[in-house]
Design a protein around this motif. Sequence first.
Motif, PDB file in Angstrom:
ATOM      1  N   MET A  11       0.814  -1.211   0.000  1.00  0.00           N
ATOM      2  CA  MET A  11       0.000   0.000   0.000  1.00  0.00           C
ATOM      3  C   MET A  11       0.849   1.263   0.000  1.00  0.00           C
ATOM      4  SD  MET A  11      -3.086  -0.912   2.669  1.00  0.00           S
ATOM      5  CE  MET A  11      -3.725   0.774   2.560  1.00  0.00           C
ATOM      6  N   THR A  12       1.962   1.237   0.691  1.00  0.00           N
ATOM      7  CA  THR A  12       2.743   2.453   0.910  1.00  0.00           C
ATOM      8  C   THR A  12       3.934   2.591  -0.021  1.00  0.00           C
ATOM      9  OG1 THR A  12       3.983   1.307   2.665  1.00  0.00           O
ATOM     10  CG2 THR A  12       2.061   2.603   3.327  1.00  0.00           C
ATOM     11  N   THR A  13       4.098   1.634  -0.933  1.00  0.00           N
ATOM     12  CA  THR A  13       5.196   1.721  -1.907  1.00  0.00           C
ATOM     13  C   THR A  13       4.676   2.365  -3.186  1.00  0.00           C
ATOM     14  OG1 THR A  13       6.232  -0.284  -1.023  1.00  0.00           O
ATOM     15  CG2 THR A  13       6.903   0.441  -3.236  1.00  0.00           C
ATOM     16  N   PRO A  14       5.119   3.574  -3.505  1.00  0.00           N
ATOM     17  CA  PRO A  14       4.606   4.238  -4.712  1.00  0.00           C
ATOM     18  C   PRO A  14       5.118   3.578  -5.984  1.00  0.00           C
ATOM     19  CG  PRO A  14       6.313   5.572  -3.693  1.00  0.00           C
ATOM     20  CD  PRO A  14       6.073   4.419  -2.773  1.00  0.00           C
ATOM     21  N   HIS A  15       4.279   3.573  -7.003  1.00  0.00           N
ATOM     22  CA  HIS A  15       4.648   3.084  -8.322  1.00  0.00           C
ATOM     23  C   HIS A  15       4.961   4.265  -9.234  1.00  0.00           C
ATOM     24  CE1 HIS A  15       2.296  -0.988  -7.939  1.00  0.00           C
ATOM     25  NE2 HIS A  15       3.360  -0.921  -7.171  1.00  0.00           N
ATOM     26  N   LEU A 111      -4.612  10.011  -4.738  1.00  0.00           N
ATOM     27  CA  LEU A 111      -3.712   8.902  -4.410  1.00  0.00           C
ATOM     28  C   LEU A 111      -2.880   8.477  -5.620  1.00  0.00           C
ATOM     29  CD1 LEU A 111      -6.000   6.658  -2.164  1.00  0.00           C
ATOM     30  CD2 LEU A 111      -3.956   7.896  -1.452  1.00  0.00           C
ATOM     31  N   LEU A 112      -3.526   8.373  -6.776  1.00  0.00           N
ATOM     32  CA  LEU A 112      -2.802   7.956  -7.981  1.00  0.00           C
ATOM     33  C   LEU A 112      -1.741   8.974  -8.367  1.00  0.00           C
ATOM     34  CD1 LEU A 112      -5.514   6.454 -10.372  1.00  0.00           C
ATOM     35  CD2 LEU A 112      -3.899   5.268  -8.891  1.00  0.00           C
ATOM     36  N   GLY A 113      -2.043  10.253  -8.176  1.00  0.00           N
ATOM     37  CA  GLY A 113      -1.062  11.282  -8.501  1.00  0.00           C
ATOM     38  C   GLY A 113       0.201  11.168  -7.682  1.00  0.00           C
ATOM     39  N   ARG A 114       0.133  10.470  -6.552  1.00  0.00           N
ATOM     40  CA  ARG A 114       1.295  10.243  -5.693  1.00  0.00           C
ATOM     41  C   ARG A 114       1.862   8.835  -5.851  1.00  0.00           C
ATOM     42  NH1 ARG A 114      -1.428  14.216  -4.446  1.00  0.00           N
ATOM     43  NH2 ARG A 114      -0.716  15.945  -3.141  1.00  0.00           N
ATOM     44  N   GLY A 115       1.293   8.088  -6.788  1.00  0.00           N
ATOM     45  CA  GLY A 115       1.843   6.771  -7.107  1.00  0.00           C
ATOM     46  C   GLY A 115       1.303   5.628  -6.284  1.00  0.00           C
ATOM     47  N   TYR A 116       0.265   5.871  -5.469  1.00  0.00           N
ATOM     48  CA  TYR A 116      -0.227   4.815  -4.589  1.00  0.00           C
ATOM     49  C   TYR A 116      -1.355   4.038  -5.251  1.00  0.00           C
ATOM     50  CZ  TYR A 116       2.542   7.262  -1.106  1.00  0.00           C
ATOM     51  OH  TYR A 116       3.580   7.845  -0.422  1.00  0.00           O
ATOM     52  N   ASP A 117      -1.011   3.338  -6.321  1.00  0.00           N
ATOM     53  CA  ASP A 117      -2.007   2.541  -7.041  1.00  0.00           C
ATOM     54  C   ASP A 117      -2.583   1.440  -6.153  1.00  0.00           C
ATOM     55  OD1 ASP A 117      -0.794   4.099  -8.917  1.00  0.00           O
ATOM     56  OD2 ASP A 117      -0.011   2.451 -10.117  1.00  0.00           O
ATOM     57  N   VAL A 118      -1.680   0.669  -5.529  1.00  0.00           N
ATOM     58  CA  VAL A 118      -2.133  -0.439  -4.685  1.00  0.00           C
ATOM     59  C   VAL A 118      -2.824   0.098  -3.431  1.00  0.00           C
ATOM     60  CG1 VAL A 118      -1.407  -2.481  -3.402  1.00  0.00           C
ATOM     61  CG2 VAL A 118      -0.319  -1.933  -5.577  1.00  0.00           C
ATOM     62  N   GLY A 119      -2.318   1.193  -2.902  1.00  0.00           N
ATOM     63  CA  GLY A 119      -2.974   1.813  -1.754  1.00  0.00           C
ATOM     64  C   GLY A 119      -4.415   2.161  -2.061  1.00  0.00           C
ATOM     65  N   LEU A 120      -4.654   2.701  -3.249  1.00  0.00           N
ATOM     66  CA  LEU A 120      -6.021   3.022  -3.665  1.00  0.00           C
ATOM     67  C   LEU A 120      -6.878   1.770  -3.707  1.00  0.00           C
ATOM     68  CD1 LEU A 120      -8.329   4.655  -4.872  1.00  0.00           C
ATOM     69  CD2 LEU A 120      -7.219   4.421  -7.109  1.00  0.00           C
ATOM     70  N   VAL A 162      -0.365  -3.644 -14.534  1.00  0.00           N
ATOM     71  CA  VAL A 162      -1.789  -3.981 -14.511  1.00  0.00           C
ATOM     72  C   VAL A 162      -2.494  -3.227 -13.382  1.00  0.00           C
ATOM     73  CG1 VAL A 162      -3.442  -5.839 -14.058  1.00  0.00           C
ATOM     74  CG2 VAL A 162      -1.522  -6.221 -15.612  1.00  0.00           C
ATOM     75  N   GLN A 163      -1.869  -3.166 -12.225  1.00  0.00           N
ATOM     76  CA  GLN A 163      -2.457  -2.450 -11.098  1.00  0.00           C
ATOM     77  C   GLN A 163      -2.625  -0.974 -11.403  1.00  0.00           C
ATOM     78  OE1 GLN A 163       0.442  -3.527  -8.182  1.00  0.00           O
ATOM     79  NE2 GLN A 163      -0.633  -5.391  -7.543  1.00  0.00           N
ATOM     80  N   GLY A 164      -1.622  -0.386 -12.042  1.00  0.00           N
ATOM     81  CA  GLY A 164      -1.698   1.031 -12.382  1.00  0.00           C
ATOM     82  C   GLY A 164      -2.795   1.329 -13.388  1.00  0.00           C
ATOM     83  N   VAL A 165      -2.894   0.493 -14.416  1.00  0.00           N
ATOM     84  CA  VAL A 165      -3.928   0.698 -15.433  1.00  0.00           C
ATOM     85  C   VAL A 165      -5.309   0.485 -14.831  1.00  0.00           C
ATOM     86  CG1 VAL A 165      -4.908  -0.241 -17.567  1.00  0.00           C
ATOM     87  CG2 VAL A 165      -2.451   0.148 -17.396  1.00  0.00           C
ATOM     88  N   PHE A 166      -5.463  -0.563 -14.031  1.00  0.00           N
ATOM     89  CA  PHE A 166      -6.764  -0.856 -13.433  1.00  0.00           C
ATOM     90  C   PHE A 166      -7.188   0.263 -12.481  1.00  0.00           C
ATOM     91  CE2 PHE A 166      -9.391  -2.807 -10.082  1.00  0.00           C
ATOM     92  CZ  PHE A 166     -10.417  -3.320 -10.856  1.00  0.00           C
ATOM     93  N   ALA A 167      -6.264   0.730 -11.642  1.00  0.00           N
ATOM     94  CA  ALA A 167      -6.587   1.803 -10.693  1.00  0.00           C
ATOM     95  C   ALA A 167      -6.990   3.077 -11.429  1.00  0.00           C
ATOM     96  CB  ALA A 167      -5.388   2.073  -9.780  1.00  0.00           C
ATOM     97  N   LEU A 168      -6.284   3.396 -12.503  1.00  0.00           N
ATOM     98  CA  LEU A 168      -6.644   4.583 -13.281  1.00  0.00           C
ATOM     99  C   LEU A 168      -7.990   4.386 -13.972  1.00  0.00           C
ATOM    100  CD1 LEU A 168      -6.010   7.365 -14.438  1.00  0.00           C
ATOM    101  CD2 LEU A 168      -4.674   6.247 -16.244  1.00  0.00           C
ATOM    102  N   LEU A 169      -8.224   3.199 -14.493  1.00  0.00           N
ATOM    103  CA  LEU A 169      -9.497   2.919 -15.166  1.00  0.00           C
ATOM    104  C   LEU A 169     -10.666   3.073 -14.191  1.00  0.00           C
ATOM    105  CD1 LEU A 169     -10.774   1.925 -17.857  1.00  0.00           C
ATOM    106  CD2 LEU A 169     -10.620  -0.390 -16.925  1.00  0.00           C
ATOM    107  N   VAL A 170     -10.525   2.525 -12.997  1.00  0.00           N
ATOM    108  CA  VAL A 170     -11.591   2.648 -11.989  1.00  0.00           C
ATOM    109  C   VAL A 170     -11.839   4.112 -11.646  1.00  0.00           C
ATOM    110  CG1 VAL A 170     -12.172   2.184  -9.576  1.00  0.00           C
ATOM    111  CG2 VAL A 170     -11.242   0.358 -10.999  1.00  0.00           C
ATOM    112  N   ARG A 230      -6.050  17.510 -13.358  1.00  0.00           N
ATOM    113  CA  ARG A 230      -4.846  18.205 -12.912  1.00  0.00           C
ATOM    114  C   ARG A 230      -3.980  17.308 -12.046  1.00  0.00           C
ATOM    115  NH1 ARG A 230      -0.686  19.824 -11.922  1.00  0.00           N
ATOM    116  NH2 ARG A 230       0.013  21.854 -11.147  1.00  0.00           N
ATOM    117  N   LEU A 231      -4.585  16.599 -11.097  1.00  0.00           N
ATOM    118  CA  LEU A 231      -3.836  15.725 -10.203  1.00  0.00           C
ATOM    119  C   LEU A 231      -3.162  14.574 -10.954  1.00  0.00           C
ATOM    120  CD1 LEU A 231      -6.419  15.497  -7.285  1.00  0.00           C
ATOM    121  CD2 LEU A 231      -4.170  16.549  -7.162  1.00  0.00           C
ATOM    122  N   LEU A 232      -3.832  14.095 -12.003  1.00  0.00           N
ATOM    123  CA  LEU A 232      -3.307  12.960 -12.770  1.00  0.00           C
ATOM    124  C   LEU A 232      -2.343  13.389 -13.872  1.00  0.00           C
ATOM    125  CD1 LEU A 232      -6.616  10.921 -13.022  1.00  0.00           C
ATOM    126  CD2 LEU A 232      -4.616  10.336 -11.650  1.00  0.00           C
TER     127      LEU A 232
END
Length: 237
Positions: A11-15, A111-120, A162-170, A230-232
Motif C-alpha cells: 500500500m505504501t510503496t509508490p509506483h 492517491l494515484l497522482g502520488r503513485g499509490y495505485d495499490v494503496g487506492l 496492470v495495477q496502475g492501469v486498473f486503478a486509473l481505469l476505476v 490536474r492531479l493525474l
Amino acid sequence: MDVLLDIWQRMTTPHPALEPLTAWLTVTAAALIVLFPPLWRLARHGITIVHEGGHGVVAVLSGRRLGGIRLHSDTSGLTVSRGRPTGPGMIFTLLAGYPAAALLGLGAAWLLGRGYDVGLLWVLLLLLALLLVQIRNWFGLWSVAVTGTVVFGVSWFGSPQVQGVFALLVTLVLLFGSLRTSLELQQSRSRRSGSSSDADQLARLTHIPGIFWVTVFIAVQLVCVALSARLLGFVQI
C-alpha cells in the motif's frame, strides 16, 4: 502478521507513473465503458454501489440511523435511514448520492497522482467491506462481493503495470460515470413528473426546483473531473 506487513508495504510503496500513451489509452477505454451501453450497464452497478454508499455515510454523519442498503439488478438502489423526514440531515443525505462517485474519483486521483495505485485498491476494498455489512438483499451482497473479488485479485496478483492501469481505469469510470448518471437523471425527470428521484425529493423538501439540484450535482462532478485531470497530469494549470 507477515501478511499484514506485506499488505502495508504494498500500500505504501509508490509506483512510477504510467507512460503517457498507456494513460491516454486508459482514458479512451474508460470513455468507451461509460458511453457503450452494454459495458455501461455493467459499470453502472459500481456507480450505484458508490451512490448508495454516499447516502449511507452522510446519513450516519448527519445523525440519522442507517437501516440498510439494497442494490438491484436494474442498477437502481435504495438506502434506508431513520430520523427526521425533514431538515438538514435529510437534505444532506439526499444530496450525497449523485456526487459520491465523482468525489471518490477525486480522492482516487489524489492517491494515484502520488503513485499509490495499490494503496487506492486497498482503500476501495476497505470501503466495500464496510458497505457489505449494510447490504440487505442477495443481489446487493453478490454485487459487492464480486466487485471486491475483482479489486482484490488485481491488488494481490496483478503486476505493477496492470495495477496502475486498473486503478486509473476505476478512477476515470467513477468520474465519467458519475456525470452520466446525472445526465440520465435529468432525461428521466423530463419524461415523467412526480419522480421520486433524489433531485425531486430535494425539491419537495427545500421548495427549490429539481433542475437546480441536478445542476448542483453536475457542477460538483465537473469540478471533480477538472481537479482530477490536474492531479493525474492530463492537464497543466
